[in-house]
Structures are given as structure tokens and as C-alpha cells.
Motif scaffolding. Structure first.
Motif, PDB file in Angstrom:
ATOM      1  N   LEU A  52     -49.281 -64.184  19.228  1.00 41.07           N
ATOM      2  CA  LEU A  52     -48.980 -65.628  19.238  1.00 41.07           C
ATOM      3  C   LEU A  52     -49.891 -66.363  18.259  1.00 41.07           C
ATOM      4  CD1 LEU A  52     -48.485 -66.252  23.072  1.00 41.07           C
ATOM      5  CD2 LEU A  52     -46.703 -66.143  21.322  1.00 41.07           C
ATOM      6  N   THR A  53     -51.176 -65.998  18.275  1.00 44.75           N
ATOM      7  CA  THR A  53     -52.130 -66.649  17.359  1.00 44.75           C
ATOM      8  C   THR A  53     -51.764 -66.351  15.907  1.00 44.75           C
ATOM      9  OG1 THR A  53     -53.881 -66.572  18.998  1.00 44.75           O
ATOM     10  CG2 THR A  53     -54.580 -66.758  16.710  1.00 44.75           C
ATOM     11  N   GLU A  54     -51.399 -65.084  15.662  1.00 43.77           N
ATOM     12  CA  GLU A  54     -51.021 -64.682  14.298  1.00 43.77           C
ATOM     13  C   GLU A  54     -49.824 -65.500  13.797  1.00 43.77           C
ATOM     14  OE1 GLU A  54     -50.700 -60.336  14.124  1.00 43.77           O
ATOM     15  OE2 GLU A  54     -48.986 -60.658  12.796  1.00 43.77           O
ATOM     16  N   LEU A  55     -48.922 -65.853  14.718  1.00 41.03           N
ATOM     17  CA  LEU A  55     -47.713 -66.600  14.333  1.00 41.03           C
ATOM     18  C   LEU A  55     -47.954 -68.116  14.306  1.00 41.03           C
ATOM     19  CD1 LEU A  55     -45.104 -64.478  16.334  1.00 41.03           C
ATOM     20  CD2 LEU A  55     -45.385 -64.544  13.845  1.00 41.03           C
ATOM     21  N   GLY A  56     -49.182 -68.534  14.541  1.00 44.08           N
ATOM     22  CA  GLY A  56     -49.522 -69.950  14.353  1.00 44.08           C
ATOM     23  C   GLY A  56     -49.705 -70.750  15.620  1.00 44.08           C
ATOM     24  N   ALA A  57     -49.465 -70.128  16.792  1.00 43.20           N
ATOM     25  CA  ALA A  57     -49.658 -70.877  18.044  1.00 43.20           C
ATOM     26  C   ALA A  57     -51.155 -71.049  18.309  1.00 43.20           C
ATOM     27  CB  ALA A  57     -48.989 -70.128  19.198  1.00 43.20           C
ATOM     28  N   GLN A  58     -51.463 -72.033  19.137  1.00 40.23           N
ATOM     29  CA  GLN A  58     -52.870 -72.352  19.407  1.00 40.23           C
ATOM     30  C   GLN A  58     -53.185 -72.099  20.884  1.00 40.23           C
ATOM     31  OE1 GLN A  58     -53.772 -76.513  19.206  1.00 40.23           O
ATOM     32  NE2 GLN A  58     -55.914 -76.192  19.768  1.00 40.23           N
ATOM     33  N   GLN A 105     -38.683 -61.211  14.783  1.00 41.26           N
ATOM     34  CA  GLN A 105     -38.264 -62.565  14.383  1.00 41.26           C
ATOM     35  C   GLN A 105     -39.378 -63.316  13.648  1.00 41.26           C
ATOM     36  OE1 GLN A 105     -36.671 -64.769  17.737  1.00 41.26           O
ATOM     37  NE2 GLN A 105     -35.537 -63.003  18.476  1.00 41.26           N
ATOM     38  N   ALA A 106     -40.630 -62.981  13.965  1.00 40.95           N
ATOM     39  CA  ALA A 106     -41.795 -63.637  13.377  1.00 40.95           C
ATOM     40  C   ALA A 106     -41.602 -65.143  13.230  1.00 40.95           C
ATOM     41  CB  ALA A 106     -42.114 -63.000  12.028  1.00 40.95           C
ATOM     42  N   PRO A 107     -41.293 -65.853  14.331  1.00 41.72           N
ATOM     43  CA  PRO A 107     -41.080 -67.301  14.220  1.00 41.72           C
ATOM     44  C   PRO A 107     -42.380 -68.030  13.863  1.00 41.72           C
ATOM     45  CG  PRO A 107     -41.224 -66.645  16.527  1.00 41.72           C
ATOM     46  CD  PRO A 107     -41.248 -65.378  15.726  1.00 41.72           C
ATOM     47  N   ASP A 108     -42.209 -69.171  13.225  1.00 44.59           N
ATOM     48  CA  ASP A 108     -43.386 -70.012  12.941  1.00 44.59           C
ATOM     49  C   ASP A 108     -43.705 -70.777  14.228  1.00 44.59           C
ATOM     50  OD1 ASP A 108     -45.281 -71.793  12.155  1.00 44.59           O
ATOM     51  OD2 ASP A 108     -44.022 -72.847  10.691  1.00 44.59           O
ATOM     52  N   LEU A 109     -44.831 -70.462  14.855  1.00 40.73           N
ATOM     53  CA  LEU A 109     -45.175 -71.084  16.141  1.00 40.73           C
ATOM     54  C   LEU A 109     -46.215 -72.200  15.981  1.00 40.73           C
ATOM     55  CD1 LEU A 109     -45.236 -67.946  18.495  1.00 40.73           C
ATOM     56  CD2 LEU A 109     -43.346 -69.525  18.016  1.00 40.73           C
ATOM     57  N   SER A 110     -46.314 -72.751  14.772  1.00 41.18           N
ATOM     58  CA  SER A 110     -47.231 -73.874  14.575  1.00 41.18           C
ATOM     59  C   SER A 110     -46.868 -74.991  15.542  1.00 41.18           C
ATOM     60  CB  SER A 110     -47.124 -74.427  13.154  1.00 41.18           C
ATOM     61  OG  SER A 110     -47.244 -73.392  12.235  1.00 41.18           O
ATOM     62  N   GLY A 111     -47.858 -75.559  16.160  1.00 39.58           N
ATOM     63  CA  GLY A 111     -47.598 -76.671  17.079  1.00 39.58           C
ATOM     64  C   GLY A 111     -47.411 -76.225  18.522  1.00 39.58           C
ATOM     65  N   VAL A 112     -47.221 -74.912  18.728  1.00 33.41           N
ATOM     66  CA  VAL A 112     -47.058 -74.396  20.098  1.00 33.41           C
ATOM     67  C   VAL A 112     -48.443 -74.166  20.704  1.00 33.41           C
ATOM     68  CG1 VAL A 112     -46.274 -72.420  21.465  1.00 33.41           C
ATOM     69  CG2 VAL A 112     -44.841 -73.314  19.606  1.00 33.41           C
ATOM     70  N   ARG A 113     -48.630 -74.679  21.907  1.00 31.54           N
ATOM     71  CA  ARG A 113     -49.913 -74.477  22.587  1.00 31.54           C
ATOM     72  C   ARG A 113     -49.702 -73.615  23.832  1.00 31.54           C
ATOM     73  NH1 ARG A 113     -52.809 -80.114  23.043  1.00 31.54           N
ATOM     74  NH2 ARG A 113     -50.879 -80.723  24.080  1.00 31.54           N
ATOM     75  N   TYR A 114     -50.644 -72.717  24.057  1.00 34.30           N
ATOM     76  CA  TYR A 114     -50.495 -71.812  25.202  1.00 34.30           C
ATOM     77  C   TYR A 114     -51.865 -71.462  25.759  1.00 34.30           C
ATOM     78  CZ  TYR A 114     -52.123 -67.964  22.272  1.00 34.30           C
ATOM     79  OH  TYR A 114     -52.905 -67.150  21.475  1.00 34.30           O
ATOM     80  N   ILE A 163     -39.061 -70.482  21.989  1.00 36.79           N
ATOM     81  CA  ILE A 163     -40.440 -70.972  22.109  1.00 36.79           C
ATOM     82  C   ILE A 163     -40.706 -72.024  21.044  1.00 36.79           C
ATOM     83  CG2 ILE A 163     -42.863 -70.306  21.881  1.00 36.79           C
ATOM     84  CD1 ILE A 163     -42.330 -67.899  23.407  1.00 36.79           C
ATOM     85  N   ASP A 164     -40.928 -73.221  21.498  1.00 37.50           N
ATOM     86  CA  ASP A 164     -41.319 -74.265  20.548  1.00 37.50           C
ATOM     87  C   ASP A 164     -42.169 -75.300  21.270  1.00 37.50           C
ATOM     88  OD1 ASP A 164     -39.620 -76.051  21.893  1.00 37.50           O
ATOM     89  OD2 ASP A 164     -37.931 -75.502  20.621  1.00 37.50           O
ATOM     90  N   ALA A 165     -42.732 -76.188  20.483  1.00 36.86           N
ATOM     91  CA  ALA A 165     -43.668 -77.154  21.042  1.00 36.86           C
ATOM     92  C   ALA A 165     -43.014 -78.006  22.125  1.00 36.86           C
ATOM     93  CB  ALA A 165     -44.231 -78.025  19.920  1.00 36.86           C
TER      94      ALA A 165
END
Ligand SMILES: Cc1cc2nc3c(=O)[nH]c(=O)nc-3n(C[C@H](O)[C@H](O)[C@H](O)COP(=O)(O)O)c2cc1C
Length: 154
Positions: A112-118, A78-87, A45-47
């Protein structure tokens, strides 16, 4: 814009709606790919592979459908950094379960929000106790999501 439409289901409703969304998006000229949360590794999962549309039901007592539980566990591990991911989220549930209505998808949404996704667009929902058709609701919901994504290019 390339969409990835992911579904979490136990009895198939979310998969049908997700497939209909993919067909609709393709008809609108977008690239769109269908994926099962069951076989989605959070590391994918990435942007670049998003935006994501996530269609997910509720089972048990406000829990995820069992096919989506390993995905949540992997996200937590895994707690990936999902900054920049939009869903965007489209949750399935049934108001017969008044205390836990539509809470399954909300578990994924919170993580998802906790991991930085928007999250973009309205939170779509389908109530199995209503007379509404899930696909019709989803197809009425997705233009608002697309408009918001286009208004805020990544
Ligand atoms: C055993 C069982 C438990 C359920 N529990 C809930 C619940 O707690 N809250 C809710 O909103 N819907 C609940 N539902 C309703 C489902 O979310 C709904 O039927 C949905 O359309 C199923 O979608 P799916 O086929 O993609 O799994 C439950 C359904 C079943 C069969």
C-alpha cells in the motif's frame, strides 16, 4: 468520516476484531463498513471510501492468510495510484513464530505504501501467545488513529 474496515483471516480472529472495530466506530458516531480482503477489488480503494483500517493475520511462514493472497495479487497486477488514501494497520501474529512474527500484515502494508497510500497511527499488533485480548488491544489502538486522522483532515 467514513471508515472501511477490511480483514484478512484464516481462522476468524481478524474478522472478529474487525467487526468489533466497526461496532465501536458506529457507537462513536462514525460511518463504518466491514469488508473481507477476499472480496475487495483494489480498484474500489480510493480516498472517498477510506480511511481504511486493515486487520490482517500471518500464516505459513510469515505469509498472508490465504484469503488475502488474491487481494495482494490484484494489487500487484493493477498497481493503482493510491495517493490520497489513508489507512491504519492492525496485525495479528504469534511470537511463537519468532522469525516471522506479524509479517503477514506487513506484506500488505509495504505494498500500500509503495502504491502511494499513507499509513496513519501506530502499527497495532496482537500476539496470540500473550494474554492480551485482541479486541481490547484494537479498541485501545484505534483512538490514536482517529486522533491522527482528525488532526490532518484529508
Ligand atoms: C499454521 C499457522 C502458521 C502461522 N504462522 C505464523 C507466522 O509465521 N508468524 C506469526 O506471527 N503468526 C503466525 N501464526 C499465528 C496467527 O497469525 C495467529 O494465530 C492469528 O491470531 C490468526 O488470526 P486469524 O484467525 O485472523 O487468521 C500462524 C498460525 C497458524 C495456525
Amino acid at each position: 468520516m467514513k471508515f472501511t474496515v477490511l480483514y484478512g483471516t484464516e481462522s476468524g480472529n481478524s474478522e472478529f476484531i474487525a467487526q468489533d472495530l466497526v461496532d465501536h466506530l458506529a457507537g462513536e458516531g462514525f460511518d463504518a463498513e466491514l469488508g473481507d480482503l477476499q472480496s475487495t477489488d483494489p480498484s474500489s480503494i480510493d480516498a472517498a471510501t477510506g480511511p481504511y483500517l486493515i486487520v490482517c493475520s500471518t500464516h505459513g511462514e510469515g505469509e498472508l492468510p490465504h484469503t488475502a493472497i488474491p487481494f495482494l495479487a490484484a494489487l500487484e497486477e493493477q498497481a493503482p495510484d493510491l495517493s490520497g488514501v489513508r489507512y491504519a494497520m492492525f496485525g495479528l501474529g504469534d511470537t511463537f513464530y519468532a522469525e516471522t512474527y506479524s509479517q503477514g500484515s506487513e506484506i500488505i502494508d509495504r505494498k500500500l505504501t509503495e502504491l502511494g497510500a499513507q499509513r496513519v497511527g501506530d502499527y497495532g499488533r496482537h500476539d496470540a501467545s500473550s494474554i492480551d485480548d485482541g479486541t481490547e488491544l484494537a479498541l485501545a489502538w484505534v483512538p490514536g488513529v482517529i486522533a491522527e486522522l482528525q488532526a490532518q483532515p484529508a
